[in-house]
Scaffold this motif. Structure first.
Motif, PDB file in Angstrom:
ATOM      1  N   LEU A 156       0.840  -1.194   0.000  1.00 51.57           N
ATOM      2  CA  LEU A 156       0.000   0.000   0.000  1.00 51.57           C
ATOM      3  C   LEU A 156       0.881   1.252   0.000  1.00 51.57           C
ATOM      4  N   PRO A 157       0.480   2.287  -0.715  1.00 53.50           N
ATOM      5  CA  PRO A 157       1.246   3.536  -0.673  1.00 53.50           C
ATOM      6  C   PRO A 157       1.304   4.074   0.753  1.00 53.50           C
ATOM      7  N   PRO A 158       2.438   4.619   1.169  1.00 57.20           N
ATOM      8  CA  PRO A 158       2.523   5.203   2.503  1.00 57.20           C
ATOM      9  C   PRO A 158       1.405   6.229   2.717  1.00 57.20           C
ATOM     10  N   GLY A 159       0.806   6.180   3.888  1.00 54.94           N
ATOM     11  CA  GLY A 159      -0.295   7.090   4.192  1.00 54.94           C
ATOM     12  C   GLY A 159      -1.659   6.494   3.932  1.00 54.94           C
ATOM     13  N   THR A 160      -1.695   5.311   3.309  1.00 54.83           N
ATOM     14  CA  THR A 160      -2.979   4.668   3.031  1.00 54.83           C
ATOM     15  C   THR A 160      -3.638   4.212   4.335  1.00 54.83           C
ATOM     16  N   VAL A 161      -4.909   4.525   4.478  1.00 50.36           N
ATOM     17  CA  VAL A 161      -5.668   4.099   5.653  1.00 50.36           C
ATOM     18  C   VAL A 161      -6.213   2.687   5.418  1.00 50.36           C
ATOM     19  N   PHE A 162      -6.093   1.839   6.429  1.00 50.10           N
ATOM     20  CA  PHE A 162      -6.667   0.506   6.350  1.00 50.10           C
ATOM     21  C   PHE A 162      -7.124   0.087   7.744  1.00 50.10           C
ATOM     22  N   SER A 163      -7.991  -0.908   7.803  1.00 49.25           N
ATOM     23  CA  SER A 163      -8.493  -1.410   9.078  1.00 49.25           C
ATOM     24  C   SER A 163      -8.363  -2.922   9.137  1.00 49.25           C
ATOM     25  N   VAL A 164      -8.162  -3.432  10.339  1.00 54.47           N
ATOM     26  CA  VAL A 164      -8.109  -4.873  10.578  1.00 54.47           C
ATOM     27  C   VAL A 164      -9.207  -5.205  11.581  1.00 54.47           C
ATOM     28  N   LEU A 165     -10.184  -5.987  11.150  1.00 55.20           N
ATOM     29  CA  LEU A 165     -11.357  -6.263  11.969  1.00 55.20           C
ATOM     30  C   LEU A 165     -11.574  -7.764  12.134  1.00 55.20           C
ATOM     31  N   ALA A 166     -11.985  -8.150  13.323  1.00 58.84           N
ATOM     32  CA  ALA A 166     -12.407  -9.532  13.563  1.00 58.84           C
ATOM     33  C   ALA A 166     -13.919  -9.564  13.376  1.00 58.84           C
ATOM     34  N   MET A 167     -14.340  -9.727  12.149  1.00 59.98           N
ATOM     35  CA  MET A 167     -15.765  -9.649  11.804  1.00 59.98           C
ATOM     36  C   MET A 167     -16.515 -10.949  12.073  1.00 59.98           C
ATOM     37  N   HIS A 168     -15.785 -12.047  12.257  1.00 57.53           N
ATOM     38  CA  HIS A 168     -16.419 -13.356  12.374  1.00 57.53           C
ATOM     39  C   HIS A 168     -16.205 -13.983  13.745  1.00 57.53           C
ATOM     40  N   GLY A 169     -15.947 -13.167  14.751  1.00 61.64           N
ATOM     41  CA  GLY A 169     -15.688 -13.669  16.094  1.00 61.64           C
ATOM     42  C   GLY A 169     -14.277 -13.316  16.527  1.00 61.64           C
ATOM     43  N   PRO A 170     -13.943 -13.546  17.789  1.00 63.25           N
ATOM     44  CA  PRO A 170     -12.614 -13.199  18.293  1.00 63.25           C
ATOM     45  C   PRO A 170     -11.504 -13.887  17.490  1.00 63.25           C
ATOM     46  N   GLY A 193     -13.072  -1.483  17.897  1.00 65.09           N
ATOM     47  CA  GLY A 193     -12.474  -0.413  17.115  1.00 65.09           C
ATOM     48  C   GLY A 193     -10.969  -0.355  17.121  1.00 65.09           C
ATOM     49  N   LEU A 194     -10.298  -1.252  17.851  1.00 63.81           N
ATOM     50  CA  LEU A 194      -8.849  -1.185  17.968  1.00 63.81           C
ATOM     51  C   LEU A 194      -8.139  -1.192  16.628  1.00 63.81           C
ATOM     52  N   GLY A 195      -8.616  -2.023  15.692  1.00 67.06           N
ATOM     53  CA  GLY A 195      -7.914  -2.156  14.416  1.00 67.06           C
ATOM     54  C   GLY A 195      -8.373  -1.190  13.345  1.00 67.06           C
ATOM     55  N   VAL A 196      -9.250  -0.253  13.689  1.00 74.92           N
ATOM     56  CA  VAL A 196      -9.822   0.647  12.685  1.00 74.92           C
ATOM     57  C   VAL A 196      -8.895   1.835  12.405  1.00 74.92           C
ATOM     58  N   SER A 197      -8.804   2.195  11.132  1.00 73.33           N
ATOM     59  CA  SER A 197      -8.098   3.403  10.682  1.00 73.33           C
ATOM     60  C   SER A 197      -6.625   3.419  11.066  1.00 73.33           C
ATOM     61  N   ASN A 198      -5.925   2.335  10.745  1.00 74.17           N
ATOM     62  CA  ASN A 198      -4.472   2.333  10.839  1.00 74.17           C
ATOM     63  C   ASN A 198      -3.921   2.995   9.579  1.00 74.17           C
ATOM     64  N   VAL A 199      -2.612   3.231   9.545  1.00 73.74           N
ATOM     65  CA  VAL A 199      -2.010   3.928   8.407  1.00 73.74           C
ATOM     66  C   VAL A 199      -0.763   3.171   7.956  1.00 73.74           C
ATOM     67  N   ALA A 200      -0.686   2.897   6.661  1.00 77.05           N
ATOM     68  CA  ALA A 200       0.468   2.189   6.108  1.00 77.05           C
ATOM     69  C   ALA A 200       1.692   3.096   6.090  1.00 77.05           C
ATOM     70  N   GLU A 201       2.837   2.524   6.499  1.00 78.79           N
ATOM     71  CA  GLU A 201       4.105   3.248   6.427  1.00 78.79           C
ATOM     72  C   GLU A 201       5.118   2.512   5.553  1.00 78.79           C
ATOM     73  N   ASP A 202       4.910   1.224   5.369  1.00 79.46           N
ATOM     74  CA  ASP A 202       5.787   0.377   4.563  1.00 79.46           C
ATOM     75  C   ASP A 202       4.907  -0.760   4.054  1.00 79.46           C
ATOM     76  N   THR A 203       5.502  -1.829   3.532  1.00 79.75           N
ATOM     77  CA  THR A 203       4.707  -2.996   3.174  1.00 79.75           C
ATOM     78  C   THR A 203       3.961  -3.474   4.414  1.00 79.75           C
TER      79      THR A 203
END
Length: 222
Positions: A156-170, A193-203
């Motif tokens: 992802l290009p640096p600065g890209t916003v992404f989220s990591v969610l446990a949508m199917h259970g813990p 909400g812990l994994g929401v709106s992180n930001v890419a800095e590298d791969t």
């Protein structure tokens, strides 16, 4: 540990939903992919220039014109209206039965929240754990679904916003690298909400040991 990449040579695309497909999602579909349409998804697939190979569902939402086209050009798997599974679930199950390396779910962003939740929830079905790469486009948002144990690498290009969610259970053993806010061997509760709106800095690397996590890249950054 398996590493999920987007270069799998055997891809099945499941087209679903009740809205037109985003052009970026269509552009991401390999030319040699097998296209499975869930009922009315056939009309949106054809409008986007795709030629579905299979039409699956109770066929209550596909247009008469679309159904006529499918009768001439595609395999039709008809199910009764009174059924316990959604058309999307049936289409995904068909895709899994073909043992592809990659499954890509594509849908336009419609106005039915319940349909969206059910369709994305279907990507948590246990048989999908055997698929090497499991991805989705929901409107312009790109998703990567990881059944543990699995790792995905995202350029992802640096600065890209992404989220990591446990949508199917813990999910346990969740690690996120290459991001402004990394995680290491974390227990991620369902839909927090812990994994929401992180930001890419590298791969960006996302790993899950047990459970399922979904990586969402809003707006399909590329």
């Amino acid at each position: 540990m398996n590493v999920q990449r987007s270069s799998a040579s055997s891809t099945i695309v499941v087209v679903t939903g009740a809205a037109p497909l985003d052009r970026r999602a269509v552009a991401a579909i390999p030319r040699d992919a097998v296209v499975v349409a869930a009922d009315g998804g056939l009309d949106h697939a054809r409008a986007a220039g795709l030629r579905p190979d299979v039409l699956i569902g109770d066929l209550d939402s596909v247009s008469a014109v679309g159904l006529t086209w499918a009768e001439e050009h595609a395999e039709i798997v008809r199910h009764p209206v009174d059924k316990a599974a959604t058309d999307t679930e049936l289409a995904i199950a068909h895709a899994v039965s073909c043992r592809p390396e990659r499954i890509l779910l594509v849908a336009g962003a419609g106005d039915r929240l319940d349909h969206a939740i059910a369709a994305l929830g279907a990507l948590g079905a246990p048989p999908l754990a055997a698929v090497g790469s499991l991805e989705a486009w929901w409107g312009a948002d790109q998703l990567h679904v990881l059944h543990g144990p699995r790792t995905v690498e995202l350029d992802l290009p640096p600065g890209t916003v992404f989220s990591v969610l446990a949508m199917h259970g813990p999910a346990r053993g969740v690690s996120v690298g290459g991001a402004r806010w990394p995680l290491v061997d974390h227990h991620l509760e369902a839909l927090v909400g812990l994994g929401v709106s992180n930001v890419a800095e590298d791969t960006v690397t996302v790993t899950v040991r047990d459970g399922i996590v979904t990586v969402v890249v809003p707006g399909a950054a590329s």
